[in-house]
Design a protein around this motif. Structure first.
Motif, mmCIF file in Angstrom:
data_model
loop_
_atom_site.group_PDB
_atom_site.id
_atom_site.type_symbol
_atom_site.label_atom_id
_atom_site.label_comp_id
_atom_site.label_asym_id
_atom_site.label_seq_id
_atom_site.Cartn_x
_atom_site.Cartn_y
_atom_site.Cartn_z
ATOM 1 N N ASP A 155 -19.705 15.657 -12.750
ATOM 2 C CA ASP A 155 -20.208 16.906 -11.893
ATOM 3 C C ASP A 155 -19.000 17.728 -11.323
ATOM 4 N N VAL A 156 -18.677 18.756 -12.168
ATOM 5 C CA VAL A 156 -17.648 19.517 -11.410
ATOM 6 C C VAL A 156 -18.159 21.000 -11.266
ATOM 7 N N SER A 157 -19.220 21.096 -11.085
ATOM 8 C CA SER A 157 -19.780 22.623 -10.946
ATOM 9 C C SER A 157 -19.124 23.335 -9.817
ATOM 10 N N ASP A 158 -19.289 24.851 -9.987
ATOM 11 C CA ASP A 158 -18.683 25.505 -9.048
ATOM 12 C C ASP A 158 -16.904 25.294 -9.011
ATOM 13 N N SER A 159 -16.550 24.776 -9.824
ATOM 14 C CA SER A 159 -15.019 24.498 -9.875
ATOM 15 C C SER A 159 -14.068 25.454 -10.499
ATOM 16 N N VAL A 218 -15.827 9.642 -7.870
ATOM 17 C CA VAL A 218 -15.046 9.971 -6.718
ATOM 18 C C VAL A 218 -13.995 11.180 -7.553
ATOM 19 N N LEU A 219 -13.752 11.033 -8.526
ATOM 20 C CA LEU A 219 -12.779 12.096 -9.166
ATOM 21 C C LEU A 219 -13.735 13.695 -9.203
ATOM 22 N N SER A 220 -14.923 13.448 -9.685
ATOM 23 C CA SER A 220 -15.731 14.516 -9.760
ATOM 24 C C SER A 220 -15.733 15.314 -8.301
ATOM 25 N N THR A 221 -16.046 14.456 -7.372
ATOM 26 C CA THR A 221 -16.159 14.962 -6.029
ATOM 27 C C THR A 221 -14.994 15.511 -5.632
ATOM 28 N N TYR A 222 -13.678 14.832 -5.880
ATOM 29 C CA TYR A 222 -12.584 15.417 -5.719
ATOM 30 C C TYR A 222 -12.284 16.864 -6.031
ATOM 31 N N ILE A 223 -12.623 16.914 -7.481
ATOM 32 C CA ILE A 223 -12.403 18.181 -8.200
ATOM 33 C C ILE A 223 -13.153 19.338 -7.381
ATOM 34 N N ARG A 224 -14.311 19.132 -7.285
ATOM 35 C CA ARG A 224 -15.258 19.876 -6.513
ATOM 36 C C ARG A 224 -14.962 20.431 -5.137
ATOM 37 N N ASN A 225 -14.175 19.496 -4.327
ATOM 38 C CA ASN A 225 -13.764 19.865 -2.985
ATOM 39 C C ASN A 225 -12.525 20.505 -3.149
ATOM 40 N N HIS A 226 -11.574 20.327 -4.136
ATOM 41 C CA HIS A 226 -10.275 20.982 -4.259
ATOM 42 C C HIS A 226 -10.105 21.949 -5.296
ATOM 43 N N ALA A 227 -10.984 22.351 -6.169
ATOM 44 C CA ALA A 227 -11.055 23.394 -7.244
ATOM 45 C C ALA A 227 -11.733 24.529 -6.745
ATOM 46 N N THR A 228 -11.559 25.151 -5.545
ATOM 47 C CA THR A 228 -12.161 26.212 -5.114
ATOM 48 C C THR A 228 -11.309 27.505 -5.717
ATOM 49 N N LEU A 278 -16.815 15.316 -22.498
ATOM 50 C CA LEU A 278 -17.456 15.983 -21.354
ATOM 51 C C LEU A 278 -19.120 16.450 -21.791
ATOM 52 N N SER A 279 -19.631 15.499 -22.463
ATOM 53 C CA SER A 279 -21.221 15.526 -22.909
ATOM 54 C C SER A 279 -21.962 15.243 -21.767
ATOM 55 N N ASN A 280 -22.910 15.909 -21.347
ATOM 56 C CA ASN A 280 -23.942 15.799 -20.501
ATOM 57 C C ASN A 280 -23.344 16.136 -18.933
ATOM 58 N N ALA A 281 -22.144 16.856 -18.972
ATOM 59 C CA ALA A 281 -21.542 16.952 -17.938
ATOM 60 C C ALA A 281 -22.096 18.378 -17.145
ATOM 61 N N ASN A 282 -21.963 18.351 -16.002
ATOM 62 C CA ASN A 282 -22.390 19.570 -14.949
ATOM 63 C C ASN A 282 -21.304 20.423 -14.845
ATOM 64 N N LEU A 283 -21.420 21.596 -15.781
ATOM 65 C CA LEU A 283 -20.240 22.430 -15.580
ATOM 66 C C LEU A 283 -20.447 23.959 -15.065
ATOM 67 N N SER A 284 -21.635 24.065 -14.568
ATOM 68 C CA SER A 284 -22.412 25.197 -14.283
ATOM 69 C C SER A 284 -21.417 25.958 -13.173
ATOM 70 N N HIS A 285 -21.380 27.258 -13.288
ATOM 71 C CA HIS A 285 -20.649 28.230 -12.465
ATOM 72 C C HIS A 285 -19.109 27.728 -12.274
ATOM 73 N N THR A 286 -18.451 26.994 -13.374
ATOM 74 C CA THR A 286 -17.165 26.645 -13.378
ATOM 75 C C THR A 286 -16.526 27.846 -14.268
ATOM 76 N N VAL A 287 -15.123 27.900 -13.678
ATOM 77 C CA VAL A 287 -14.445 29.001 -14.419
ATOM 78 C C VAL A 287 -13.512 28.273 -15.188
ATOM 79 N N TRP A 288 -13.405 28.579 -16.632
ATOM 80 C CA TRP A 288 -12.315 28.086 -17.527
ATOM 81 C C TRP A 288 -11.333 29.079 -18.269
ATOM 82 N N THR A 289 -11.159 30.223 -17.665
ATOM 83 C CA THR A 289 -10.510 31.057 -18.096
ATOM 84 C C THR A 289 -9.129 30.594 -18.748
#
Length: 350
Positions: free
Chosen positions: A192-196, A140-150, A221-232
């Motif tokens: 899974d917070v990809s594209d966040s 649920v929280l992973s989905t929340y981040i993907r939907n709100h962390a544009t 964050l092991s095995n996490a899907n963090l692809s295309h994320t911005v961590w600046t």
């Protein structure tokens, strides 16, 4: 006296004596038989007493057995009542958790950020109280981040700037809950917070008095899907990123000091000016990753897939552990010398 009459006179006397003798004999017999009757009476009395004692003992045994059966029945009833109470308590507890879960998820959809934050922290508490709901809350929280962390307002914003806009506070709060969870209860769930957009995230480990990360405070964050994320500008000090997917992620200026990225995928990742001092980068996939200005002091790159040109753009020191084929490369040594370290060093390698 006429002697002819003497027999007649003697007969009564003999009868009297005979009667007396008979009486004496009867009395003697009576006296001699009394002990036998007494013994018989005593034996009968003892027998009767034994019978009475046996009856009393049997009665006591029956009473005791019945009492024990009654006690066992009462204990069985008590156990059944206890089991029922436990079941009712568990059902009540599950019902309360379900109500809390539903209310928290509803709060996540509220327009007010304060309400959404309340929902996020409520889910964190439920994740702690109910390991059964742990995986679903992670999703649920992973989905929340993907939907709100544009991406932040302003298309094309330069995320390499140090003053880049931070991700929304509710997104960062949800990320913190995920990063600080107990991964032992993940089961098959994975972050899974990809594209966040997660710029300026602060999920680094706490430091002890010597400046070393405290193990129990590391982010998971092991095995996490963090692809295309911005961590600046993010703080990921000491983070566990083993086998994480950071493909094409932006880690510009991020702090990854003593982070563990063993086996992670950082292909095409932007690591410009990031700090990976003393980080574990063994078996790391760095194909086409931008290492411009990245600090690799004391980092371990043994077994990593990385090119010489990439390393020549990074900040290396004699403590940097490089792959065997690059450790003593002349160009690498010259690059280290240009950075202020003595040339012709034998660098540690695999």
């Amino acid at each position: 006296m006429n002697r002819s009459r003497l027999p007649f006179l003697r007969r009564p006397a003999r009868r009297a004596r005979a009667a007396a003798t008979a009486r004496i004999r009867r009395r003697a017999a009576a006296l001699s038989g009394r002990p036998d009757r007494l013994r018989r009476i005593e034996v009968l009395g003892a027998l009767l007493a034994s019978v009475v004692a046996a009856v009393v003992a049997a009665g006591s045994l029956v009473y005791t057995q019945r009492s024990n059966e009654q006690v066992r029945e009462e204990l069985a009833i008590n156990r059944d009542q206890l089991d029922l109470s436990r079941d009712e308590l568990a059902a009540t507890r599950e019902g309360q958790i379900t109500d809390r879960y539903t209310a928290a998820v509803v709060n996540l959809g509220d327009d007010a950020i304060d309400v959404r934050l309340g929902g996020i922290y409520a889910l964190q508490r439920i994740m702690t109280d109910s390991t059964r709901d742990h995986p679903s809350i992670l999703n649920v929280l992973s989905t929340y981040i993907r939907n709100h962390a544009t991406a932040p307002p302003g298309t094309g914003q330069d995320t390499t700037r140090p003053d880049v806009q931070a991700a929304p506070s509710d997104v960062l709060a949800a990320l913190t809950v995920l990063a600080t969870r107990d991964p032992a209860h993940d089961q098959r769930a994975a972050i899974d917070v990809s594209d966040s957009y997660l710029a300026q995230a602060n999920i680094g480990a706490e430091l002890d008095n010597t400046g070393e990360p405290i193990p129990d405070t590391r982010s998971h964050l092991s095995n996490a899907n963090l692809s295309h994320t911005v961590w600046t500008g993010a703080n990921l000090v000491g983070a566990d990123l083993t086998n994480a997917n950071l493909h094409e992620a932006d880690l510009t200026g991020a702090l990854l000091i003593e982070a563990d990225l063993t086996g992670a995928d950082l292909a095409f990742t932007n690591l410009t000016d990031a700090s990976l001092s003393r980080a574990n980068l063994t078996n790391l996939w760095l194909l086409e990753a931008d290492l411009t200005g990245v600090t690799l002091d004391g980092a371990d790159l043994r077994g990593a897939t990385v090119g010489k040109d990439q390393l020549l753009a990074a900040r290396l020191t004699p403590e940097t552990r490089l792959p065997a084929d690059l450790a003593n490369d002349p160009d690498i040594q010259e690059h280290i010398a240009e950075l202020g370290y003595p040339a012709n060093l034998t660098l540690p390698g695999s």
